[in-house]
Design a protein around this motif. Structure first.
Motif, PDB file in Angstrom:
ATOM      1  N   LYS A   1       0.827  -1.199   0.000  1.00 47.35           N
ATOM      2  CA  LYS A   1       0.000   0.000   0.000  1.00 47.35           C
ATOM      3  C   LYS A   1       0.861   1.249   0.000  1.00 47.35           C
ATOM      4  N   THR A   2       0.427   2.248  -0.720  1.00 44.48           N
ATOM      5  CA  THR A   2       1.083   3.546  -0.708  1.00 44.48           C
ATOM      6  C   THR A   2       0.093   4.550  -0.138  1.00 44.48           C
ATOM      7  N   LEU A   3       0.465   5.167   0.964  1.00 40.82           N
ATOM      8  CA  LEU A   3      -0.393   6.165   1.575  1.00 40.82           C
ATOM      9  C   LEU A   3       0.072   7.541   1.123  1.00 40.82           C
ATOM     10  N   LYS A   4      -0.871   8.324   0.635  1.00 41.25           N
ATOM     11  CA  LYS A   4      -0.546   9.657   0.149  1.00 41.25           C
ATOM     12  C   LYS A   4      -0.880  10.683   1.226  1.00 41.25           C
ATOM     13  N   THR A   5      -0.161  11.776   1.208  1.00 40.66           N
ATOM     14  CA  THR A   5      -0.448  12.851   2.147  1.00 40.66           C
ATOM     15  C   THR A   5      -1.707  13.590   1.706  1.00 40.66           C
ATOM     16  N   PHE A   6      -2.223  14.413   2.615  1.00 40.71           N
ATOM     17  CA  PHE A   6      -3.369  15.263   2.300  1.00 40.71           C
ATOM     18  C   PHE A   6      -3.072  16.091   1.048  1.00 40.71           C
ATOM     19  N   GLY A   7      -1.899  16.710   1.014  1.00 40.28           N
ATOM     20  CA  GLY A   7      -1.531  17.555  -0.123  1.00 40.28           C
ATOM     21  C   GLY A   7      -1.483  16.802  -1.436  1.00 40.28           C
TER      22      GLY A   7
ATOM     23  N   ASP B   1     -13.163  12.362   4.087  1.00 39.98           N
ATOM     24  CA  ASP B   1     -12.448  11.115   4.418  1.00 39.98           C
ATOM     25  C   ASP B   1     -11.426  10.756   3.347  1.00 39.98           C
ATOM     26  N   PHE B   2     -11.767  10.940   2.076  1.00 35.40           N
ATOM     27  CA  PHE B   2     -10.804  10.667   1.009  1.00 35.40           C
ATOM     28  C   PHE B   2      -9.625  11.623   1.103  1.00 35.40           C
ATOM     29  N   LEU B   3      -9.911  12.914   1.245  1.00 29.86           N
ATOM     30  CA  LEU B   3      -8.841  13.899   1.310  1.00 29.86           C
ATOM     31  C   LEU B   3      -7.916  13.659   2.502  1.00 29.86           C
ATOM     32  N   LEU B   4      -8.486  13.196   3.599  1.00 38.11           N
ATOM     33  CA  LEU B   4      -7.699  12.952   4.809  1.00 38.11           C
ATOM     34  C   LEU B   4      -7.015  11.583   4.820  1.00 38.11           C
ATOM     35  N   GLY B   5      -7.273  10.788   3.794  1.00 39.77           N
ATOM     36  CA  GLY B   5      -6.585   9.502   3.687  1.00 39.77           C
ATOM     37  C   GLY B   5      -7.261   8.353   4.378  1.00 39.77           C
TER      38      GLY B   5
END
Length: 87
Positions: free
Chosen positions: A16-22, A77-81
């Motif tokens: 899994k790759t977790l992306k930042t909010f930005g 929720d999507f934007l915050l990951g």
């Protein structure tokens, strides 16, 4: 969870790759062909402030976060990951 990592860093945890909010914000903006200028005007904020959101230098307040989600046709929720895919 992501607060323990450096800003701008995309964290690899297994597959899994977790992306930042930005990262999520910029990705969604580009999917909709919006410019930073367009979004900053819609939010009634300075473009440099908006740019800070995409580079994870600034965090929007809750009211601005909700407006961003509405404008970008996504969820907070999507934007915050909290979700991997746009809902």
């Amino acid at each position: 969870m992501l607060n323990n990592y450096k800003k701008h860093e995309i964290i690899h945890l297994g597959v899994k790759t977790l992306k930042t909010f930005g990262n999520r914000l910029k990705e969604r903006r580009k999917e909709l062909n919006f410019t930073q200028e367009t979004l900053s005007k819609a939010l009634n904020i300075n473009r440099v402030t908006y740019q800070g959101y995409e580079t994870d230098k600034h965090k929007p307040d809750i009211e601005t976060l909700v407006k961003l989600a509405d404008i970008l046709h996504t969820s907070t929720d999507f934007l915050l990951g909290r979700y991997e895919r746009n809902q």
